[in-house]
Design an enzyme around this catalytic site. Sequence first.
Site, PDB file in Angstrom:
ATOM      1  N   SER A  95       0.825  -1.200   0.000  1.00 11.54           N
ATOM      2  CA  SER A  95       0.000   0.000   0.000  1.00 11.54           C
ATOM      3  C   SER A  95       0.867   1.260   0.000  1.00 11.54           C
ATOM      4  O   SER A  95       1.646   1.481  -0.917  1.00 11.54           O
ATOM      5  CB  SER A  95      -0.949  -0.053   1.196  1.00 11.54           C
ATOM      6  OG  SER A  95      -1.973   0.906   1.086  1.00 11.54           O
ATOM      7  N   ASP A 224      -9.762  -5.502  -4.168  1.00 11.46           N
ATOM      8  CA  ASP A 224      -9.211  -4.427  -3.336  1.00 11.46           C
ATOM      9  C   ASP A 224     -10.185  -3.253  -3.319  1.00 11.46           C
ATOM     10  O   ASP A 224     -10.461  -2.659  -4.362  1.00 11.46           O
ATOM     11  CB  ASP A 224      -7.851  -4.001  -3.908  1.00 11.46           C
ATOM     12  CG  ASP A 224      -7.074  -3.090  -2.982  1.00 11.46           C
ATOM     13  OD1 ASP A 224      -7.689  -2.290  -2.265  1.00 11.46           O
ATOM     14  OD2 ASP A 224      -5.825  -3.174  -2.992  1.00 11.46           O
ATOM     15  N   HIS A 253      -7.530  -5.761   0.041  1.00  8.39           N
ATOM     16  CA  HIS A 253      -6.342  -4.913   0.220  1.00  8.39           C
ATOM     17  C   HIS A 253      -5.458  -5.432   1.352  1.00  8.39           C
ATOM     18  O   HIS A 253      -4.241  -5.542   1.203  1.00  8.39           O
ATOM     19  CB  HIS A 253      -6.779  -3.473   0.513  1.00  8.39           C
ATOM     20  CG  HIS A 253      -5.648  -2.505   0.549  1.00  8.39           C
ATOM     21  ND1 HIS A 253      -4.919  -2.161  -0.567  1.00  8.39           N
ATOM     22  CD2 HIS A 253      -5.106  -1.793   1.572  1.00  8.39           C
ATOM     23  CE1 HIS A 253      -3.991  -1.284  -0.251  1.00  8.39           C
ATOM     24  NE2 HIS A 253      -4.083  -1.043   1.045  1.00  8.39           N
TER      25      HIS A 253
END
Length: 273
Positions: A95, A224, A253
């Site tokens: 991320s 996600d 995610h």
Amino acid sequence: MPYITAKDGTKIHYTDWGTGPVVVLSHGWPLSSEAWAVELMLLADKGYRAIAHDRRGHGKSDWTWDGNDMDTYASDLNDLIEALDLHDITLVGHSTGGGEVVRYAAQHGVGRVKKIFTAGAVPPIMLKSDSNPDGTPIEALDAIREGVATDRSQYFQDLAVPFFGANLEGAKVSQGSKDDFWRQGMRMSIKGAYDCIKAFSETDFTEDLKALDVPIFIAQGDADQIVPIKAAALKSIELVKHGTLKVYPGAPHGIAGDYQKELDQDILAFLAD
């Protein structure tokens, strides 16, 4: 606890386990190096030196008022790597951490970085615009800022649900995973959490991706709900010279459960290649 001191005096906490080829892991928002606990133990057990730091404003690192931006994050990572005199590094970033390692590699890491592995990473740019229609609208990002600024404890509890895809049919995410997301989120400063939203969503990594001249494995789940895959992995793979893309069907995610098991095996295979 081990710390290094960044150029501006900020103390950056890190974990350093094992011996062997070096793997440096960078966490997502609003987490800390503890998000990589399973991977740190796995990598050290498999004969690697596994290192993960807490980004400034996160975890046990200093909670600074200034410097909560991607250039400073990458500079802090550079200070850590120089302090530990690391070479032939494989970078792993999730991320926001995926953005951090890409910027570090492009702007500081030439000659030190051997490979890069990203998962659900924010590059090339997360914010929706005329040139990035698949990105995240500014209104959604402003809602995150409002949640952090007004009641981040409840907001992090709520955010854990889409983060791990717990709202998807057939989801098996544990309550413990969601609780740990909240725990780590509450261990970062409110200022760091607030400022980092702009850092992860509005930083443009296009030129960083183009500049990379090492192999990069770009991983992302097609379920996600935090970083839109069409604006992230599917665009990033078109910008890098030596990229491999893997899309994980149904994966969220957050790294947990079956997705984590498969991702970890892919990290090990990438390291061994």
